[in-house]
Scaffold this motif. Structure first.
Motif, PDB file in Angstrom:
ATOM      1  N   THR A 198      29.663  33.954 -56.262  1.00  0.00           N
ATOM      2  CA  THR A 198      30.859  33.999 -55.425  1.00  0.00           C
ATOM      3  C   THR A 198      30.623  34.868 -54.198  1.00  0.00           C
ATOM      4  OG1 THR A 198      31.774  35.962 -56.513  1.00  0.00           O
ATOM      5  CG2 THR A 198      32.308  33.805 -57.493  1.00  0.00           C
ATOM      6  N   ALA A 222      36.779  22.848 -59.260  1.00  0.00           N
ATOM      7  CA  ALA A 222      37.688  23.996 -59.199  1.00  0.00           C
ATOM      8  C   ALA A 222      37.740  24.491 -57.755  1.00  0.00           C
ATOM      9  CB  ALA A 222      37.199  25.109 -60.129  1.00  0.00           C
ATOM     10  N   ARG A 223      38.139  23.632 -56.842  1.00  0.00           N
ATOM     11  CA  ARG A 223      38.177  23.978 -55.414  1.00  0.00           C
ATOM     12  C   ARG A 223      39.179  25.096 -55.146  1.00  0.00           C
ATOM     13  NH1 ARG A 223      37.005  21.917 -50.278  1.00  0.00           N
ATOM     14  NH2 ARG A 223      34.946  21.528 -51.168  1.00  0.00           N
ATOM     15  N   LYS A 224      38.717  26.093 -54.414  1.00  0.00           N
ATOM     16  CA  LYS A 224      39.521  27.279 -54.115  1.00  0.00           C
ATOM     17  C   LYS A 224      40.849  26.894 -53.447  1.00  0.00           C
ATOM     18  CE  LYS A 224      38.568  32.002 -52.656  1.00  0.00           C
ATOM     19  NZ  LYS A 224      38.503  32.484 -54.028  1.00  0.00           N
ATOM     20  N   GLU A 231      40.115  28.005 -61.004  1.00  0.00           N
ATOM     21  CA  GLU A 231      38.842  28.703 -60.794  1.00  0.00           C
ATOM     22  C   GLU A 231      38.492  29.649 -61.942  1.00  0.00           C
ATOM     23  OE1 GLU A 231      37.837  30.043 -56.544  1.00  0.00           O
ATOM     24  OE2 GLU A 231      40.034  30.055 -56.657  1.00  0.00           O
ATOM     25  N   ALA A 275      37.634  27.523 -65.265  1.00  0.00           N
ATOM     26  CA  ALA A 275      36.944  26.270 -64.951  1.00  0.00           C
ATOM     27  C   ALA A 275      36.118  25.739 -66.120  1.00  0.00           C
ATOM     28  CB  ALA A 275      36.067  26.445 -63.712  1.00  0.00           C
ATOM     29  N   ASN A 294      27.598  25.510 -61.785  1.00  0.00           N
ATOM     30  CA  ASN A 294      28.042  26.775 -62.348  1.00  0.00           C
ATOM     31  C   ASN A 294      27.394  27.000 -63.708  1.00  0.00           C
ATOM     32  OD1 ASN A 294      29.863  28.424 -64.165  1.00  0.00           O
ATOM     33  ND2 ASN A 294      30.835  28.800 -62.197  1.00  0.00           N
TER      34      ASN A 294
END
Length: 199
Positions: free
Chosen positions: A37, A90-92, A127, A130, A150
């Protein structure tokens, strides 16, 4: 087959984006270049992260950052071979019920369409949850292969019997499982998919 495909880190090089534009925005070298991140990479949190998102993530990354080479071609081959594609990400911000959330969600859909990614269904995950949410989606919809970057998510899926094409990145090098197939790029992913007669 049912194919699950993540977005960030799979369809586009999120790590490269954060390294380049994080250094420009925070005016310092990353404290952890292999971080997953922006918080890990630059040792920041709170307001600076939000400001980075407003300056670079939403207007540039979400709308203009290019996809990985060959990704759209292989994606189309998957679709044309009769596979069902589940875009699982898991798009911000995209799950937020706010103007920011709507912007992120709509930007994601437009980016996918503009770059030729014609999925059957788009599923969004939180997020912070996820790994478990992607596992639930994969089990519910019978996902045969998930394309993921991830490490926590990949290991969770692999540990529950789901085959994972893990797109190699500095932050996932320690992830190892018999259900993980590590690929460096979409050319390698294509070779694997052809070898398995999936395309």
């Amino acid at each position: 087959m049912n194919i699950g495909i993540d977005v960030d880190g799979v369809l586009l090089n999120t790590h490269k984006f954060m390294l380049k534009y994080g250094q420009r925005f925070f005016r310092k070298k990353p404290v952890e270049p292999s971080g997953y991140t922006i918080e890990e990479m630059f040792g920041v949190d709170g307001i600076p992260v939000l400001l980075f998102g407003m300056r670079w993530f939403l207007p540039y990354y979400c709308r203009k950052f290019p996809p990985y080479p060959n990704s759209a071609k292989v994606y189309k081959e998957l679709k044309n071979s009769g596979n069902t594609i589940w875009q699982i990400t898991a798009r911000k911000f995209a799950l937020q019920h706010s103007p920011l959330g709507r912007y992120s969600y709509n930007a994601l859909k437009k980016w996918l369409s503009r770059n030729g990614f014609c999925y059957d269904r788009l599923l969004l995950c939180d997020e912070h949850r996820a790994a478990q949410e992607k596992l639930s989606f994969c089990l519910k919809h019978g996902i045969d292969i998930m394309m993921e970057d991830n490490p926590d998510t990949a290991m969770t899926l692999a540990g529950n019997g789901i085959k994972v094409l893990l797109f190699d990145a500095p932050y996932n090098r320690k992830a190892v499982s018999e259900n993980l197939i590590r690929v460096k790029n979409w050319d390698e992913a294509e070779r694997y998919l052809r070898d398995q007669n999936i395309i």
